[in-house]
Design a protein around this motif. Structure first.
Motif, PDB file in Angstrom:
ATOM      1  N   LEU A 166     -26.578  64.506 -14.785  1.00  0.00           N
ATOM      2  CA  LEU A 166     -26.385  65.635 -14.222  1.00  0.00           C
ATOM      3  C   LEU A 166     -27.108  66.720 -14.853  1.00  0.00           C
ATOM      4  O   LEU A 166     -27.550  67.863 -14.440  1.00  0.00           O
ATOM      5  CB  LEU A 166     -25.020  65.940 -13.974  1.00  0.00           C
ATOM      6  CG  LEU A 166     -24.371  64.938 -12.893  1.00  0.00           C
ATOM      7  CD1 LEU A 166     -22.822  65.063 -12.709  1.00  0.00           C
ATOM      8  CD2 LEU A 166     -25.137  64.923 -11.302  1.00  0.00           C
ATOM      9  N   GLU A 167     -26.819  66.924 -16.283  1.00  0.00           N
ATOM     10  CA  GLU A 167     -27.500  67.736 -16.964  1.00  0.00           C
ATOM     11  C   GLU A 167     -29.190  67.846 -16.886  1.00  0.00           C
ATOM     12  O   GLU A 167     -29.854  68.930 -16.402  1.00  0.00           O
ATOM     13  CB  GLU A 167     -27.239  67.637 -18.478  1.00  0.00           C
ATOM     14  CG  GLU A 167     -27.924  68.680 -19.393  1.00  0.00           C
ATOM     15  CD  GLU A 167     -27.456  68.104 -20.928  1.00  0.00           C
ATOM     16  OE1 GLU A 167     -28.327  68.388 -21.586  1.00  0.00           O
ATOM     17  OE2 GLU A 167     -26.271  68.006 -21.128  1.00  0.00           O
ATOM     18  N   ILE A 168     -29.605  66.516 -16.752  1.00  0.00           N
ATOM     19  CA  ILE A 168     -31.146  66.473 -16.484  1.00  0.00           C
ATOM     20  C   ILE A 168     -31.578  67.302 -14.970  1.00  0.00           C
ATOM     21  O   ILE A 168     -32.341  68.021 -14.691  1.00  0.00           O
ATOM     22  CB  ILE A 168     -31.662  65.294 -16.476  1.00  0.00           C
ATOM     23  CG1 ILE A 168     -31.662  64.677 -18.117  1.00  0.00           C
ATOM     24  CG2 ILE A 168     -33.088  65.038 -15.869  1.00  0.00           C
ATOM     25  CD1 ILE A 168     -32.062  63.268 -18.073  1.00  0.00           C
ATOM     26  N   ASP A 169     -30.509  66.733 -13.961  1.00  0.00           N
ATOM     27  CA  ASP A 169     -30.917  67.161 -12.619  1.00  0.00           C
ATOM     28  C   ASP A 169     -30.814  68.919 -12.607  1.00  0.00           C
ATOM     29  O   ASP A 169     -31.514  69.485 -12.062  1.00  0.00           O
ATOM     30  CB  ASP A 169     -29.580  66.731 -11.726  1.00  0.00           C
ATOM     31  CG  ASP A 169     -29.803  66.948 -10.354  1.00  0.00           C
ATOM     32  OD1 ASP A 169     -31.138  66.752  -9.851  1.00  0.00           O
ATOM     33  OD2 ASP A 169     -29.095  67.581  -9.748  1.00  0.00           O
ATOM     34  N   CYS A 170     -29.735  69.429 -13.268  1.00  0.00           N
ATOM     35  CA  CYS A 170     -29.530  70.957 -13.296  1.00  0.00           C
ATOM     36  C   CYS A 170     -30.689  71.450 -14.023  1.00  0.00           C
ATOM     37  O   CYS A 170     -31.069  72.338 -13.478  1.00  0.00           O
ATOM     38  CB  CYS A 170     -28.311  71.135 -14.116  1.00  0.00           C
ATOM     39  SG  CYS A 170     -27.967  73.041 -14.246  1.00  0.00           S
ATOM     40  N   SER A 171     -31.390  71.078 -15.012  1.00  0.00           N
ATOM     41  CA  SER A 171     -32.549  71.280 -15.741  1.00  0.00           C
ATOM     42  C   SER A 171     -33.658  71.584 -14.787  1.00  0.00           C
ATOM     43  O   SER A 171     -34.449  72.379 -14.764  1.00  0.00           O
ATOM     44  CB  SER A 171     -32.630  70.736 -16.798  1.00  0.00           C
ATOM     45  OG  SER A 171     -33.969  71.097 -17.716  1.00  0.00           O
ATOM     46  N   LEU A 172     -33.664  70.484 -13.967  1.00  0.00           N
ATOM     47  CA  LEU A 172     -34.873  70.450 -13.106  1.00  0.00           C
ATOM     48  C   LEU A 172     -34.901  71.594 -12.094  1.00  0.00           C
ATOM     49  O   LEU A 172     -35.874  72.209 -11.916  1.00  0.00           O
ATOM     50  CB  LEU A 172     -35.027  69.227 -12.148  1.00  0.00           C
ATOM     51  CG  LEU A 172     -35.058  67.955 -13.139  1.00  0.00           C
ATOM     52  CD1 LEU A 172     -35.053  66.656 -12.088  1.00  0.00           C
ATOM     53  CD2 LEU A 172     -36.841  67.783 -13.475  1.00  0.00           C
ATOM     54  N   TYR A 173     -33.688  71.895 -11.736  1.00  0.00           N
ATOM     55  CA  TYR A 173     -33.590  72.892 -10.444  1.00  0.00           C
ATOM     56  C   TYR A 173     -33.670  74.404 -11.301  1.00  0.00           C
ATOM     57  O   TYR A 173     -34.192  75.304 -10.685  1.00  0.00           O
ATOM     58  CB  TYR A 173     -32.333  72.700  -9.739  1.00  0.00           C
ATOM     59  CG  TYR A 173     -32.233  71.754  -8.651  1.00  0.00           C
ATOM     60  CD1 TYR A 173     -33.085  72.213  -7.660  1.00  0.00           C
ATOM     61  CD2 TYR A 173     -31.837  70.621  -8.813  1.00  0.00           C
ATOM     62  CE1 TYR A 173     -32.983  71.307  -6.536  1.00  0.00           C
ATOM     63  CE2 TYR A 173     -32.017  69.624  -7.630  1.00  0.00           C
ATOM     64  CZ  TYR A 173     -32.488  69.887  -6.592  1.00  0.00           C
ATOM     65  OH  TYR A 173     -32.558  69.023  -5.718  1.00  0.00           O
ATOM     66  N   ALA A 174     -33.060  74.274 -12.611  1.00  0.00           N
ATOM     67  CA  ALA A 174     -33.021  75.743 -13.273  1.00  0.00           C
ATOM     68  C   ALA A 174     -34.467  76.146 -13.465  1.00  0.00           C
ATOM     69  O   ALA A 174     -34.867  77.413 -13.652  1.00  0.00           O
ATOM     70  CB  ALA A 174     -32.255  75.535 -14.694  1.00  0.00           C
ATOM     71  N   HIS A 175     -35.423  75.203 -13.542  1.00  0.00           N
ATOM     72  CA  HIS A 175     -36.942  75.640 -13.959  1.00  0.00           C
ATOM     73  C   HIS A 175     -37.733  75.863 -12.732  1.00  0.00           C
ATOM     74  O   HIS A 175     -38.883  76.240 -12.950  1.00  0.00           O
ATOM     75  CB  HIS A 175     -37.644  74.492 -14.926  1.00  0.00           C
ATOM     76  CG  HIS A 175     -36.969  74.406 -15.979  1.00  0.00           C
ATOM     77  ND1 HIS A 175     -36.061  73.721 -16.548  1.00  0.00           N
ATOM     78  CD2 HIS A 175     -37.470  75.151 -17.142  1.00  0.00           C
ATOM     79  CE1 HIS A 175     -35.777  73.809 -17.829  1.00  0.00           C
ATOM     80  NE2 HIS A 175     -36.525  74.739 -18.347  1.00  0.00           N
TER      81      HIS A 175
END
Length: 79
Positions: A27-36
């Motif tokens: 979920l941290e990776i998923d969040c990072s994808l959208y944050a970028h």
């Protein structure tokens, strides 16, 4: 260590990690994808992030079926 989308298959098989830690990292990776993503992101970039996100949710489903189904259902992709 920071994990990225490319590391998913690497850490998903760690025997020393709990399922909770694996899901939290996904979920941290998923969040990072959208944050970028930004207002200047192209449609193709946005679709690529969505594709990766779906793959992350399918991986979560392998660990916790109910949680993975909930995430996929949210994206109208329950499979």
């Amino acid at each position: 260590m920071r994990y990225t989308y490319k590391n998913i298959q690497e850490f998903i098989n760690y025997k020393t990690w709990s399922n909770k830690k694996k899901i939290d990292t996904l979920l941290e990776i998923d969040c990072s994808l959208y944050a970028h993503l930004g207002t200047d992101s192209t449609k193709a970039e946005k679709e690529e992030v969505k594709r990766k996100s779906i793959e992350i949710y399918r991986t979560i489903k392998k660990i916790d079926k109910e949680l993975g189904d909930d995430f996929l259902l949210t994206m109208n992709l329950k499979q």
